[in-house]
Every structure is written in C-alpha cells, then in structure tokens.
Design an enzyme around this catalytic site. Structure first.
Site, PDB file in Angstrom:
ATOM      1  N   ASP A   1      65.838  19.936  67.300  1.00 54.67           N
ATOM      2  CA  ASP A   1      66.670  18.993  66.546  1.00 54.67           C
ATOM      3  C   ASP A   1      67.906  19.677  65.974  1.00 54.67           C
ATOM      4  O   ASP A   1      68.891  19.018  65.672  1.00 54.67           O
ATOM      5  CB  ASP A   1      65.854  18.376  65.401  1.00 54.67           C
ATOM      6  CG  ASP A   1      64.865  17.349  65.941  1.00 54.67           C
ATOM      7  OD1 ASP A   1      65.229  16.659  66.907  1.00 54.67           O
ATOM      8  OD2 ASP A   1      63.735  17.260  65.418  1.00 54.67           O
TER       9      ASP A   1
ATOM     10  N   ASP B   1      71.071  13.803  70.288  1.00 57.53           N
ATOM     11  CA  ASP B   1      69.794  13.244  70.736  1.00 57.53           C
ATOM     12  C   ASP B   1      70.010  12.660  72.135  1.00 57.53           C
ATOM     13  O   ASP B   1      70.688  11.639  72.298  1.00 57.53           O
ATOM     14  CB  ASP B   1      69.328  12.166  69.748  1.00 57.53           C
ATOM     15  CG  ASP B   1      67.904  11.731  70.043  1.00 57.53           C
ATOM     16  OD1 ASP B   1      67.582  11.540  71.236  1.00 57.53           O
ATOM     17  OD2 ASP B   1      67.125  11.585  69.092  1.00 57.53           O
ATOM     18  N   ILE B   2      69.448  13.327  73.125  1.00 58.54           N
ATOM     19  CA  ILE B   2      69.705  12.956  74.527  1.00 58.54           C
ATOM     20  C   ILE B   2      69.100  11.577  74.822  1.00 58.54           C
ATOM     21  O   ILE B   2      69.742  10.698  75.398  1.00 58.54           O
ATOM     22  CB  ILE B   2      69.128  14.038  75.472  1.00 58.54           C
ATOM     23  CG1 ILE B   2      69.782  15.377  75.143  1.00 58.54           C
ATOM     24  CG2 ILE B   2      69.336  13.681  76.936  1.00 58.54           C
ATOM     25  CD1 ILE B   2      69.022  16.594  75.579  1.00 58.54           C
TER      26      ILE B   2
ATOM     27  N   LYS C   1      59.590   5.156  66.182  1.00 55.04           N
ATOM     28  CA  LYS C   1      60.496   6.021  66.942  1.00 55.04           C
ATOM     29  C   LYS C   1      61.034   5.301  68.178  1.00 55.04           C
ATOM     30  O   LYS C   1      62.206   5.403  68.501  1.00 55.04           O
ATOM     31  CB  LYS C   1      59.777   7.312  67.342  1.00 55.04           C
ATOM     32  CG  LYS C   1      60.716   8.366  67.869  1.00 55.04           C
ATOM     33  CD  LYS C   1      60.068   9.733  67.987  1.00 55.04           C
ATOM     34  CE  LYS C   1      60.005  10.448  66.658  1.00 55.04           C
ATOM     35  NZ  LYS C   1      59.487  11.796  66.739  1.00 55.04           N
TER      36      LYS C   1
ATOM     37  N   LYS D   1      74.233  41.110  68.032  1.00 56.52           N
ATOM     38  CA  LYS D   1      72.886  41.095  67.473  1.00 56.52           C
ATOM     39  C   LYS D   1      72.975  41.281  65.949  1.00 56.52           C
ATOM     40  O   LYS D   1      73.658  42.188  65.467  1.00 56.52           O
ATOM     41  CB  LYS D   1      72.054  42.222  68.101  1.00 56.52           C
ATOM     42  CG  LYS D   1      70.624  42.176  67.660  1.00 56.52           C
ATOM     43  CD  LYS D   1      69.804  43.284  68.276  1.00 56.52           C
ATOM     44  CE  LYS D   1      68.455  43.327  67.589  1.00 56.52           C
ATOM     45  NZ  LYS D   1      67.723  44.542  67.848  1.00 56.52           N
TER      46      LYS D   1
ATOM     47  N   LYS E   1      65.017   4.809  68.617  1.00 49.23           N
ATOM     48  CA  LYS E   1      65.749   5.454  69.716  1.00 49.23           C
ATOM     49  C   LYS E   1      66.224   4.442  70.756  1.00 49.23           C
ATOM     50  O   LYS E   1      66.981   4.778  71.649  1.00 49.23           O
ATOM     51  CB  LYS E   1      64.868   6.491  70.398  1.00 49.23           C
ATOM     52  CG  LYS E   1      64.378   7.583  69.456  1.00 49.23           C
ATOM     53  CD  LYS E   1      64.696   8.949  69.977  1.00 49.23           C
ATOM     54  CE  LYS E   1      64.122   9.997  69.054  1.00 49.23           C
ATOM     55  NZ  LYS E   1      64.584  11.328  69.365  1.00 49.23           N
TER      56      LYS E   1
ATOM     57  N   ASN F   1      60.482  26.407  70.814  1.00 46.52           N
ATOM     58  CA  ASN F   1      59.220  25.746  70.442  1.00 46.52           C
ATOM     59  C   ASN F   1      58.181  26.004  71.526  1.00 46.52           C
ATOM     60  O   ASN F   1      58.458  26.664  72.523  1.00 46.52           O
ATOM     61  CB  ASN F   1      59.435  24.255  70.194  1.00 46.52           C
ATOM     62  CG  ASN F   1      59.962  23.549  71.426  1.00 46.52           C
ATOM     63  OD1 ASN F   1      59.267  23.440  72.421  1.00 46.52           O
ATOM     64  ND2 ASN F   1      61.206  23.093  71.374  1.00 46.52           N
TER      65      ASN F   1
ATOM     66  N   PHE G   1      59.223  10.693  75.015  1.00 42.65           N
ATOM     67  CA  PHE G   1      57.947  11.247  74.566  1.00 42.65           C
ATOM     68  C   PHE G   1      58.085  11.535  73.079  1.00 42.65           C
ATOM     69  O   PHE G   1      59.201  11.675  72.575  1.00 42.65           O
ATOM     70  CB  PHE G   1      57.616  12.555  75.304  1.00 42.65           C
ATOM     71  CG  PHE G   1      56.867  12.334  76.578  1.00 42.65           C
ATOM     72  CD1 PHE G   1      57.523  11.870  77.702  1.00 42.65           C
ATOM     73  CD2 PHE G   1      55.500  12.570  76.656  1.00 42.65           C
ATOM     74  CE1 PHE G   1      56.829  11.648  78.886  1.00 42.65           C
ATOM     75  CE2 PHE G   1      54.798  12.353  77.825  1.00 42.65           C
ATOM     76  CZ  PHE G   1      55.462  11.891  78.945  1.00 42.65           C
TER      77      PHE G   1
END
Ligand code: C5P
Length: 404
Positions: free
Chosen positions: A276, A305-306, A338, A286, A342, A208, A324
């Site tokens: 995710d 999910d840390i 959220k 490859k 969490k 990302n 964040f």
C-alpha cells in the site's frame, strides 16, 4: 478436424517411438500440418525416411546443420507451430526440459519455445517412479506442460507398471481437447501476482509474504481453458509457465504501468499483494548507521491502487475485474465492503496470518479458504488447494461468459 493447425512433433528415443508413426498418420488424416524433429536416440527406433514420408514434411535432426539454422532454425521451429508434442517423452528429454538444457535441436527448440507443450511420457516404471523423474514431472506440470499419460500396463522391457506411452488415438484425442475444449478461447486475461518490493535503498525493500502460488495456479487454469494469459508478477520463486506471457516487475508503480500497457483485456484478475505504501524518496546509496542510536525515520506515500484504477475505468473497462483480499480479521464484512469500495465485479477474500495453533494460513501455503463476493452473492468455499481455487474461479468465469 485439425484444419490449419501446425504441430511440431518431437520424437525422442524409446521403443514407443513406433507409435508416433501412427500418431503422424492420424494427425495428417485430420488435416494437421505436422513437422517432426527426430532426436539422435529417436533415430535408433524410427527412420527419418519413414517420418518424412508420413508427415510429408522435411524432418529435422541436427542442431548444427547450417542450412536448417539459416532456413528455419530452432527459434522458427517453435514460433511457426501452434503446439509442440514430445512423444515419446523419455526420462532424459523431460530432465533436459526441466533443467533448461539445450544441447541438441530438440532440447534447444523446447527451451526456445513460446508455445504450449504436450508430453507423452514413455519409460520403464522404475524410471517413471524414480523421485528424480517425479520431481521433474512436478516442475513441468507447474510450468503448464500438458501431460498425456503415461499409462499402466505391460512394458516392452517385460516389466509391468506405470510408464507405457498412451496409444496414438489417445494422444490424438488429447490434441483435439487441447484445441477445441477451450471455452475461453479468444479471451484476453491479465493477472497480477506475487508481492511488490518497494525500495528503501539499493539493497533493502518493503515486501510481504506473498508467494505468487495462487496467481500462478489461476494463470495455468485459464491457459488450459484457452484464454490468452499475461501475468504481471512481482518477485517470486514460481517458474514461468509455457504459453503464458510473464512480465516481471518489482514495484507497485511498475506493476500499474505494465498492467495498463497490456490493456485492453476481457478479464483482469488482481491477485498480487501490492504494497500500500512506498518510500517518498528511497536513498540512492545504501543507508548507513551514523551512530549507535541512529534510527532513521522513513516517510511513506501511498501507492496507486491497480485494482481500483482498472475497476473505475470508463473507457474500455474490462468486462470482468476480479480482486483478492487478504484479511486477518472480520473476513466477511471486510470483503463485502472492499468489493464495493474498489468497484470490482468479484472479490475473493481469504484469511491470512496464523491460526489458533500458530499455523500460517494463505500466504506461502498450498491451500486457501475463500469467501467469494459479488454484488449478488456471497459464498464460502471450503478450504481447498490453490489449484482447486483456480479451477473453481475458472468455472465461474466460463459460466459468466456463457450466460452473457
Ligand atoms: O491490499 P488490499 O486488501 O486493498 O488488496 C485488495 C485487492 O486490491 C487485491 O486484489 C490487490 O491485488 C489489489 N490492490 C491493488 N493495488 C494496490 C493494493 C491492492 O491492485 N495498491
């Protein structure tokens, strides 16, 4: 008093070197243990004998002195001290620090250092203003090097401008601030930062746009406040910060394992943009197109999910867990939901994606607009630099621990 503080003072070449003799005197009077490295150019301005007499310690001058290398060496010189000061810091030594050159004892020790470094630059104003020096200054600041000066005034060369080394008293005060203006001293912080890369095959990955700038700014700010900072970073172009323990990883699983291994901590800040999903089974070779219309299907599985894992810990949960959230829409509702989902204490949500003018927000930029959510409050922080977001978050953390 600087009782028991061990300071390594690197004296590089420049007429301002005479001021370091007074600095050594002030530090010694304050009960600091001062060891000096004198560069070849530094020796042109002050003598090893005067430095040794004032510091009461042996003066190190030559990388290739075999006795010094076996007795102590450049590694030990940095390990055995609490702070390294470079004064005067010439344009040359700052350039060496920026580019990682190691061709004498001073530059090798600085490169091998795992301690905080303070520099007191001293040079002609044109040299200071030169874009080459200014680029180096920017890079060094990004790496968390503490700057004391330079100041404006008359120079020994007869010119006037910015480039005068700070007076010994000012540097002495900066050393005090470094050791004692440290409200988060003793607090251990873990920060996750940057993107994760999830491999499709040995050459391709799902990633990302996270640049790691925000996590980096937070690490610097908390370090300055005296915290012990470990940063677990995905692949980014951000430089290491001296004094911060940086662990570089690639995948979400590696990030989770490294973070759990680094616990316990007082504060965990999950600023990373963790993928995710990862591939159920990435290809060992490859992937190749087998025909003109070959479109392989990829199967994904959810990553751990840390933030949630740490927030839900029952034993030894960190006192403060901060997340964040990068949101493209419905920032406020999504952020509050959220945080609750969490189970983290605070959540800093920010808008990402392009605005109505097509300008990228959040990812990769130098600014962030934050919506700060806790169980009790929700506040909008106006658009500000990522450094300012880091400072504001640090102030909140300091207040949180002061009120306990
Ligand atoms: O991706 P999401 O919006 O859920 O991310 C919100 C927060 O959760 C961020 O702090 C991020 O670092 C953290 N996170 C995580 N592990 C994941 C996904 C997100 O720690 N797998």
């Amino acid at each position: 008093m600087l009782d028991n503080k061990k300071i390594l003072l690197v004296i590089s070449g420049g007429i301002a070197a005479y001021k370091t003799l007074e600095l050594i005197r002030l530090l010694k009077k304050d009960n600091a243990d001062v060891t000096c490295i004198l560069t070849r150019a530094g020796e042109e301005f002050v003598t090893p004998l005067s430095v040794a007499s004032l510091s009461g310690n042996k003066v190190y001058t030559d990388l290739f002195s075999l006795t010094d290398e076996t007795e102590m060496g450049h590694i030990n010189l940095s390990r055995q001290n609490d702070l390294i000061i470079v004064a005067p810091a010439s344009a040359d030594i700052m350039a060496k620090m920026t580019h990682g050159m190691a061709n004498d004892l001073a530059s090798t020790t600085l490169l091998a250092s795992n301690k905080s470094i303070m520099v007191a630059p001293a040079m002609n104003p044109e040299m200071w203003d030169n874009p080459a020096t200014q680029n180096n200054v920017k890079m060094l600041r990004e790496r968390g090097i503490v700057f004391c000066g330079p100041e404006k005034g008359d120079m020994a060369c007869g010119e006037t401008g910015e480039g005068r080394m700070s007076e010994a008293q000012t540097i002495h005060q900066a050393v005090h601030d470094f050791f004692f203006e440290r409200p988060l001293k003793g607090k251990k912080v873990l920060i996750t930062s940057g993107p994760t890369y999830e491999p499709l095959d040995p050459v391709r990955f799902i990633g990302n746009r996270s640049s790691g700038k925000q996590g980096h700014a937070i690490a610097k700010s908390l370090l300055k406040a005296g915290a012990h900072v470990t940063m677990i970073s995905g692949p980014t172009n951000m430089p290491d910060i001296s004094g911060v323990d940086i662990q570089r990883i690639e995948t979400a699983h590696e990030m989770l394992d490294t973070t759990l291994d680094a616990l316990p901590a007082d504060i965990v800040i999950c600023a990373a943009a963790v993928s995710d999903w990862a591939l159920t089974s990435p290809s060992a070779q490859k992937m190749k197109k087998k025909s003109d219309d070959d479109t392989p299907e990829i199967k994904l599985k959810q990553n751990p999910d840390i933030l949630k894992t740490i927030s839900q810990m029952t034993d030894n949960r960190p006192a403060l867990v901060i997340g964040f959230a990068a949101e493209t829409n419905d920032l406020e509702e999504n952020a509050a939901a959220k945080r609750a989902r969490k189970n983290c204490d605070w959540l800093l949500a920010n808008q990402v994606g392009k605005d109505e003018n097509g300008t990228q927000r959040g990812f990769g930029t130098d600014e962030n607009e934050i919506y700060f959510v806790t169980q009790q409050e929700q506040t909008r922080w106006n658009n500000m630099s990522k450094d300012s977001v880091a400072q504001r978050l640090t102030d909140h953390i300091i207040r949180h621990f002061n009120n306990k």
